[in-house]
Design an enzyme around this catalytic site. Sequence first.
Site, PDB file in Angstrom:
ATOM      1  N   LYS A 165      42.385  45.668  39.834  1.00 53.71           N
ATOM      2  CA  LYS A 165      42.042  44.727  40.904  1.00 53.71           C
ATOM      3  C   LYS A 165      42.276  45.318  42.298  1.00 53.71           C
ATOM      4  CE  LYS A 165      41.919  40.510  38.275  1.00 53.71           C
ATOM      5  NZ  LYS A 165      42.571  39.276  37.850  1.00 53.71           N
ATOM      6  N   ARG A 205      46.194  41.492  30.457  1.00 54.12           N
ATOM      7  CA  ARG A 205      44.726  41.494  30.262  1.00 54.12           C
ATOM      8  C   ARG A 205      44.192  42.748  30.933  1.00 54.12           C
ATOM      9  NH1 ARG A 205      40.302  40.010  33.067  1.00 54.12           N
ATOM     10  NH2 ARG A 205      38.588  39.015  31.947  1.00 54.12           N
TER      11      ARG A 205
HETATM   12  N1  PMM Z   1      40.804  37.959  35.881  1.00 47.98           N
HETATM   13  C1  PMM Z   1      39.479  38.038  35.740  1.00 47.98           C
HETATM   14  C2  PMM Z   1      38.805  37.287  34.755  1.00 47.98           C
HETATM   15  N2  PMM Z   1      39.492  36.497  33.905  1.00 47.98           N
HETATM   16  N3  PMM Z   1      41.541  35.627  33.156  1.00 47.98           N
HETATM   17  C3  PMM Z   1      42.867  35.533  33.293  1.00 47.98           C
HETATM   18  N4  PMM Z   1      43.567  34.742  32.462  1.00 47.98           N
HETATM   19  N5  PMM Z   1      43.559  36.226  34.232  1.00 47.98           N
HETATM   20  C4  PMM Z   1      42.938  37.038  35.123  1.00 47.98           C
HETATM   21  O1  PMM Z   1      43.615  37.625  35.985  1.00 47.98           O
HETATM   22  C5  PMM Z   1      41.506  37.154  35.032  1.00 47.98           C
HETATM   23  C6  PMM Z   1      40.844  36.422  34.019  1.00 47.98           C
HETATM   24  C7  PMM Z   1      38.763  38.946  36.698  1.00 47.98           C
HETATM   25  O2  PMM Z   1      37.643  39.529  36.275  1.00 47.98           O
HETATM   26  P1  PMM Z   1      37.436  40.760  35.193  1.00 47.98           P
HETATM   27  O3  PMM Z   1      37.123  40.111  33.899  1.00 47.98           O
HETATM   28  O4  PMM Z   1      36.274  41.521  35.713  1.00 47.98           O
HETATM   29  O5  PMM Z   1      38.710  41.546  35.154  1.00 47.98           O
END
Ligand code: PMM
Length: 268
Positions: A203, A243
């Site tokens: 990020k 994640r």
């Molecule tokens: N970040 C993204 C998407 N989904 N879900 C959770 N629980 N926590 C997060 O920080 C999060 C998420 C950002 O987008 P990406 O899928 O491209 O990393």
Amino acid sequence: MGILNVTPDSFSDGGMFVQLDAAVARGVELAQDGADLIDVGGESTRPGAVRVPVDEEQRRVVPVIRALSQSGVATSIDTMNAATARAAVEAGASIVNDVSGGLADPAMAATVADLDVDFVAMHWRAHSTQMDRLDRYEDVVAEVAAELDARVAALVAAGVPEGRIVLDPGLGFAKVTDSNWPLLARMDEWARGRRVLVGASRKRFLGAAIARRGVDAADPAAREHATTAVTTLAAAAGVWAVRVHDARAAVDAVRVVSAWHAAGFGRG
Ligand code: PMM
């Protein structure tokens, strides 16, 4: 938790896994790399992203979840839509991951209660076109704690057992750069013993931390080592999951933390 975005426009892996076979192969690869769970998403939440129609979202994610389930790979569904959560769980997903923590769709809480699955409630203030300008806090840790507590209360009131809820600080969501670090460093103050998921992978705030001459910090892939550093510290802090895009690096980090703890860290 390995990230599998079945989207044309996610910030790091957008467009790579829109075809069913490519998406399923990537999910299997993440599982082979050690991910315990593959988080399948069909709607990008990168800053500025516009909403995807719910039928298009389901068209993207449901076949991938079904195929991964048939291959014995555990999945979560990354969605803000209750209908997609239901379709995904019916196709085999075992966890609902909602970046809005149930705020975006008024039907989400009751749907999750009915589905009887774990629910990741992320801290969120508004959709992606609005979120950067909502990075306004007097005390980010106290405000995120209060807003997450309000989500837990609403979910429990809708029938979701408290033990089913996993909290996520929502790194990068209404948190552009500096707001992210106190949430990581002072996790106990908002998590208060609950299960925690941390989604720092590649990020922007990591780019800001590593920017220096010779480092292309604007390139999400250049943030991978910083991501692993966060995974290490998060694992040491006892989080339930991270994640990530690179499952192998994360598993290595978790193993190092386990060895460190097993050898008596904190006892000396
Ligand atoms: N970040 C993204 C998407 N989904 N879900 C959770 N629980 N926590 C997060 O920080 C999060 C998420 C950002 O987008 P990406 O899928 O491209 O990393």
